[in-house]
Scaffold this motif. Structure first.
Motif, PDB file in Angstrom:
ATOM      1  N   ARG A  92     -15.102   4.701  12.477  1.00 47.42           N
ATOM      2  CA  ARG A  92     -14.871   6.133  12.253  1.00 47.42           C
ATOM      3  C   ARG A  92     -13.944   6.699  13.327  1.00 47.42           C
ATOM      4  NH1 ARG A  92     -19.810   7.173  11.943  1.00 47.42           N
ATOM      5  NH2 ARG A  92     -20.057   7.014   9.686  1.00 47.42           N
ATOM      6  N   ASP A  93     -14.168   6.301  14.569  1.00 46.37           N
ATOM      7  CA  ASP A  93     -13.346   6.800  15.675  1.00 46.37           C
ATOM      8  C   ASP A  93     -11.889   6.355  15.568  1.00 46.37           C
ATOM      9  OD1 ASP A  93     -15.577   8.001  16.766  1.00 46.37           O
ATOM     10  OD2 ASP A  93     -15.957   6.421  18.235  1.00 46.37           O
ATOM     11  N   HIS A  94     -11.646   5.264  14.849  1.00 46.83           N
ATOM     12  CA  HIS A  94     -10.280   4.762  14.705  1.00 46.83           C
ATOM     13  C   HIS A  94      -9.628   5.186  13.388  1.00 46.83           C
ATOM     14  CE1 HIS A  94     -11.192   2.445  18.276  1.00 46.83           C
ATOM     15  NE2 HIS A  94      -9.929   2.110  18.340  1.00 46.83           N
ATOM     16  N   GLY A  95     -10.223   6.164  12.714  1.00 48.70           N
ATOM     17  CA  GLY A  95      -9.535   6.787  11.599  1.00 48.70           C
ATOM     18  C   GLY A  95     -10.114   6.573  10.218  1.00 48.70           C
ATOM     19  N   ALA A  96     -11.172   5.781  10.074  1.00 47.50           N
ATOM     20  CA  ALA A  96     -11.738   5.564   8.740  1.00 47.50           C
ATOM     21  C   ALA A  96     -12.228   6.887   8.152  1.00 47.50           C
ATOM     22  CB  ALA A  96     -12.885   4.566   8.811  1.00 47.50           C
ATOM     23  N   VAL A 111       0.838  -1.201   0.000  1.00 43.02           N
ATOM     24  CA  VAL A 111       0.000   0.000   0.000  1.00 43.02           C
ATOM     25  C   VAL A 111       0.873   1.252   0.000  1.00 43.02           C
ATOM     26  CG1 VAL A 111      -1.638   1.351   1.372  1.00 43.02           C
ATOM     27  CG2 VAL A 111      -1.942  -1.119   1.113  1.00 43.02           C
ATOM     28  N   LYS A 112       0.536   2.188  -0.874  1.00 42.55           N
ATOM     29  CA  LYS A 112       1.282   3.431  -1.018  1.00 42.55           C
ATOM     30  C   LYS A 112       0.439   4.616  -0.537  1.00 42.55           C
ATOM     31  CE  LYS A 112       4.776   1.412  -3.096  1.00 42.55           C
ATOM     32  NZ  LYS A 112       6.020   1.175  -2.329  1.00 42.55           N
ATOM     33  N   PRO A 113       1.105   5.701  -0.100  1.00 43.79           N
ATOM     34  CA  PRO A 113       0.357   6.898   0.291  1.00 43.79           C
ATOM     35  C   PRO A 113      -0.537   7.385  -0.840  1.00 43.79           C
ATOM     36  CG  PRO A 113       2.645   7.081   0.983  1.00 43.79           C
ATOM     37  CD  PRO A 113       2.559   5.850   0.119  1.00 43.79           C
ATOM     38  N   GLY A 114      -1.759   7.758  -0.492  1.00 40.45           N
ATOM     39  CA  GLY A 114      -2.708   8.262  -1.478  1.00 40.45           C
ATOM     40  C   GLY A 114      -3.613   7.214  -2.084  1.00 40.45           C
ATOM     41  N   GLU A 115      -3.297   5.925  -1.870  1.00 43.64           N
ATOM     42  CA  GLU A 115      -4.179   4.887  -2.387  1.00 43.64           C
ATOM     43  C   GLU A 115      -5.429   4.768  -1.517  1.00 43.64           C
ATOM     44  OE1 GLU A 115      -1.807   1.693  -4.961  1.00 43.64           O
ATOM     45  OE2 GLU A 115      -1.467   1.422  -2.800  1.00 43.64           O
ATOM     46  N   VAL A 116      -6.456   4.139  -2.082  1.00 41.59           N
ATOM     47  CA  VAL A 116      -7.718   3.951  -1.368  1.00 41.59           C
ATOM     48  C   VAL A 116      -7.839   2.479  -0.984  1.00 41.59           C
ATOM     49  CG1 VAL A 116     -10.235   4.180  -1.443  1.00 41.59           C
ATOM     50  CG2 VAL A 116      -8.797   5.831  -2.660  1.00 41.59           C
ATOM     51  N   VAL A 117      -8.030   2.233   0.312  1.00 42.25           N
ATOM     52  CA  VAL A 117      -8.135   0.875   0.838  1.00 42.25           C
ATOM     53  C   VAL A 117      -9.532   0.654   1.392  1.00 42.25           C
ATOM     54  CG1 VAL A 117      -7.250  -0.776   2.533  1.00 42.25           C
ATOM     55  CG2 VAL A 117      -5.673   0.808   1.396  1.00 42.25           C
ATOM     56  N   LEU A 118     -10.170  -0.426   0.950  1.00 41.21           N
ATOM     57  CA  LEU A 118     -11.482  -0.833   1.448  1.00 41.21           C
ATOM     58  C   LEU A 118     -11.290  -1.926   2.491  1.00 41.21           C
ATOM     59  CD1 LEU A 118     -14.631  -0.875   1.277  1.00 41.21           C
ATOM     60  CD2 LEU A 118     -14.381  -2.497  -0.627  1.00 41.21           C
ATOM     61  N   VAL A 119     -11.728  -1.668   3.732  1.00 41.37           N
ATOM     62  CA  VAL A 119     -11.553  -2.608   4.838  1.00 41.37           C
ATOM     63  C   VAL A 119     -12.906  -3.140   5.268  1.00 41.37           C
ATOM     64  CG1 VAL A 119     -10.774  -2.921   7.213  1.00 41.37           C
ATOM     65  CG2 VAL A 119      -9.473  -1.445   5.658  1.00 41.37           C
ATOM     66  N   HIS A 120     -13.081  -4.443   5.209  1.00 44.38           N
ATOM     67  CA  HIS A 120     -14.329  -5.071   5.650  1.00 44.38           C
ATOM     68  C   HIS A 120     -14.201  -5.562   7.093  1.00 44.38           C
ATOM     69  CE1 HIS A 120     -16.055  -4.755   1.733  1.00 44.38           C
ATOM     70  NE2 HIS A 120     -15.115  -5.504   1.165  1.00 44.38           N
ATOM     71  N   GLY A 121     -15.366  -5.720   7.745  1.00 47.00           N
ATOM     72  CA  GLY A 121     -15.357  -6.149   9.141  1.00 47.00           C
ATOM     73  C   GLY A 121     -14.575  -5.179  10.001  1.00 47.00           C
ATOM     74  N   ALA A 122     -14.748  -3.873   9.738  1.00 47.78           N
ATOM     75  CA  ALA A 122     -13.833  -2.868  10.274  1.00 47.78           C
ATOM     76  C   ALA A 122     -14.001  -2.588  11.754  1.00 47.78           C
ATOM     77  CB  ALA A 122     -13.985  -1.561   9.489  1.00 47.78           C
ATOM     78  N   ALA A 123     -15.030  -3.127  12.404  1.00 43.35           N
ATOM     79  CA  ALA A 123     -15.160  -2.946  13.848  1.00 43.35           C
ATOM     80  C   ALA A 123     -14.683  -4.163  14.619  1.00 43.35           C
ATOM     81  CB  ALA A 123     -16.613  -2.636  14.222  1.00 43.35           C
ATOM     82  N   LEU A 149     -10.389  -3.695  12.513  1.00 35.80           N
ATOM     83  CA  LEU A 149     -10.102  -2.404  13.129  1.00 35.80           C
ATOM     84  C   LEU A 149      -8.620  -2.068  13.040  1.00 35.80           C
ATOM     85  CD1 LEU A 149     -11.798  -0.243  14.529  1.00 35.80           C
ATOM     86  CD2 LEU A 149     -11.217  -1.284  16.720  1.00 35.80           C
ATOM     87  N   THR A 150      -7.765  -3.076  13.194  1.00 34.41           N
ATOM     88  CA  THR A 150      -6.329  -2.829  13.065  1.00 34.41           C
ATOM     89  C   THR A 150      -5.959  -2.501  11.626  1.00 34.41           C
ATOM     90  OG1 THR A 150      -5.748  -5.164  12.673  1.00 34.41           O
ATOM     91  CG2 THR A 150      -5.876  -4.421  14.969  1.00 34.41           C
ATOM     92  N   ALA A 151      -6.700  -3.058  10.674  1.00 33.20           N
ATOM     93  CA  ALA A 151      -6.429  -2.749   9.265  1.00 33.20           C
ATOM     94  C   ALA A 151      -6.717  -1.277   8.973  1.00 33.20           C
ATOM     95  CB  ALA A 151      -7.261  -3.640   8.356  1.00 33.20           C
ATOM     96  N   VAL A 152      -7.768  -0.745   9.584  1.00 33.69           N
ATOM     97  CA  VAL A 152      -8.052   0.691   9.426  1.00 33.69           C
ATOM     98  C   VAL A 152      -6.859   1.502   9.913  1.00 33.69           C
ATOM     99  CG1 VAL A 152      -9.509   2.595  10.208  1.00 33.69           C
ATOM    100  CG2 VAL A 152     -10.550   0.401   9.622  1.00 33.69           C
ATOM    101  N   GLU A 153      -6.368   1.185  11.110  1.00 32.40           N
ATOM    102  CA  GLU A 153      -5.254   1.932  11.684  1.00 32.40           C
ATOM    103  C   GLU A 153      -3.983   1.778  10.852  1.00 32.40           C
ATOM    104  OE1 GLU A 153      -5.206   2.097  16.244  1.00 32.40           O
ATOM    105  OE2 GLU A 153      -6.108   0.157  15.812  1.00 32.40           O
ATOM    106  N   CYS A 154      -3.680   0.553  10.440  1.00 29.14           N
ATOM    107  CA  CYS A 154      -2.448   0.313   9.696  1.00 29.14           C
ATOM    108  C   CYS A 154      -2.487   0.977   8.316  1.00 29.14           C
ATOM    109  CB  CYS A 154      -2.194  -1.186   9.560  1.00 29.14           C
ATOM    110  SG  CYS A 154      -1.755  -1.999  11.123  1.00 29.14           S
ATOM    111  N   ALA A 155      -3.625   0.932   7.650  1.00 26.32           N
ATOM    112  CA  ALA A 155      -3.745   1.582   6.346  1.00 26.32           C
ATOM    113  C   ALA A 155      -3.549   3.086   6.468  1.00 26.32           C
ATOM    114  CB  ALA A 155      -5.105   1.264   5.721  1.00 26.32           C
ATOM    115  N   LYS A 156      -4.076   3.668   7.542  1.00 24.69           N
ATOM    116  CA  LYS A 156      -3.878   5.107   7.754  1.00 24.69           C
ATOM    117  C   LYS A 156      -2.408   5.414   8.019  1.00 24.69           C
ATOM    118  CE  LYS A 156      -6.364   7.927   7.731  1.00 24.69           C
ATOM    119  NZ  LYS A 156      -6.764   8.776   6.569  1.00 24.69           N
ATOM    120  N   LEU A 157      -1.723   4.561   8.800  1.00 26.31           N
ATOM    121  CA  LEU A 157      -0.295   4.760   9.051  1.00 26.31           C
ATOM    122  C   LEU A 157       0.507   4.716   7.756  1.00 26.31           C
ATOM    123  CD1 LEU A 157       0.293   2.624  12.282  1.00 26.31           C
ATOM    124  CD2 LEU A 157       0.504   5.110  12.079  1.00 26.31           C
ATOM    125  N   LEU A 158       0.028   3.952   6.776  1.00 29.97           N
ATOM    126  CA  LEU A 158       0.709   3.843   5.483  1.00 29.97           C
ATOM    127  C   LEU A 158       0.314   4.957   4.522  1.00 29.97           C
ATOM    128  CD1 LEU A 158       0.476  -0.041   5.073  1.00 29.97           C
ATOM    129  CD2 LEU A 158       2.552   1.300   5.519  1.00 29.97           C
TER     130      LEU A 158
END
Length: 330
Positions: free
Chosen positions: A179-183, A135-147, A152-161
């Motif tokens: 949403r609270d975790h960065g989505a 994953v590169k900065p600026g890409e769009v990542v779709l995370v399922h089962g995000a809660a 939920l960790t995928a949301v955080e990790c994708a944002k870190l990337l």
């Protein structure tokens, strides 16, 4: 020691007094303080996990605790050290034997519950998104089962990337957690069509685009909808099949849009890529110590109540990460 022991696949584990294990060469005996709860725990009890124990066993893949003894050849930890580890199974117990190569000393400031909630969920998301999907900065990542614990960790990790994250979850409360975790965007799959909303979100000027990466621990219809809202050249990470349905991928769609389907099994990846594993876990520990990632532990169960934790995983009522406290004196 007290432990939950499954005598045969498909049978409910029994809460029993079991013999204490003894560390052999290259092994570490750990007094378990905490054990993370994972969907894979339900699979191994049915004999449907990638690894199948022989004979009676206890579930539990990620633990933290204190070293009680070490076998010959183990030099990086000693009795009394606080550690975290990834056994093949055995964590729903007061003690567990782990291969020494899978035992990591706990940094100062990282508690037992944090460590038990951290390894598999964050490891799966970080290695899958960074090292497999690149994953590169600026890409769009779709995370399922995000809660859930992994999503939920995928949301955080994708944002870190540096990615923009579209998260899906079921119901207003779970959507708010994502949403609270960065989505950046959240889709309630109970009331919205995933494909239509993704194309709406990613379609400036009304021209369909789609997402660059899909992170899917669910499978089933969720995967089918995802395949129809990806951008050309997208990567689809197959993390698991919590829906109970393994998708059958229509290869013609992969071909036409140059889409890559990527399977990711965390345990095997660590074994197959030890150098990357060491570097990636060091990255995660640094972020854990700095507070850049914070495991969301939604409930801590006593060891004797571990089957209640598994029930919450099975019926998908759990949010965040569930942890079992395995200590005798709480």
């Amino acid at each position: 020691m007290k432990a939950w022991i499954c005598n045969a696949f498909g049978e409910e584990p029994q809460w029993i007094d079991a013999p204490g294990p003894v560390a052999g060469p290259g092994e570490v005996l750990i007094d378990v303080a905490a054990c993370g709860v994972n969907f894979a725990d339900t699979l191994i009890l049915l004999g449907k996990y990638q690894k199948r124990p022989e004979g009676p066993f206890s579930p539990g893949f990620e633990v933290s605790g204190t070293v009680r003894a070490v076998g010959d050849g183990v030099t990086h930890v000693k009795p009394g050290d606080a550690v975290m580890a990834l056994p093949d199974w055995g964590g729903y117990a007061e003690q567990v034997i782990v291969d020494g190569s899978l035992v990591i000393p706990l940094p100062n400031g990282v508690g037992f519950e944090q460590a038990a909630a951290f390894q598999i969920a964050y490891g799966t998301s970080w290695f899958a998104l960074k090292y497999r999907a690149d994953v590169k900065p600026g890409e769009v990542v779709l995370v399922h089962g995000a809660a859930g614990g992994v999503g939920l960790t995928a949301v955080e990790c994708a944002k870190l990337l540096g990615a923009t994250v579209i998260a899906t979850a079921g119901g207003a409360d779970k959507c708010q957690i994502a949403r609270d975790h960065g989505a950046d965007y959240v889709i309630d799959y109970k009331s919205e069509n995933i494909r239509d909303r993704v194309l709406e979100i990613t379609s400036p000027l009304g021209k369909p685009k789609g997402v660059d990466v899909v992170y899917d621990p669910v499978g089933g219809d969720v995967f089918d909808q995802s395949l129809r809202c990806v951008a050309p050249g997208a990567r689809m990470l197959l993390i698991g099949f919590a829906s109970g349905t393994v998708p059958q991928i229509p290869a013609n769609i992969l071909l036409v849009k140059n889409v890559t389907a990527i399977g990711f099994y965390f345990g095997a990846y660590l074994e197959q890529n030890p150098d990357i594993a060491q570097a990636g876990m060091a990255e995660l520990l640094d972020r854990l110590k700095s507070g850049a990632i914070r495991p969301m532990i939604s409930h801590v169960y006593r060891l004797e109540d571990a089957m209640d934790a598994l029930a919450s995983i099975r019926d998908r009522s759990a949010t965040g990460k569930l942890v079992i406290d395995c200590r005798k004196n709480r």
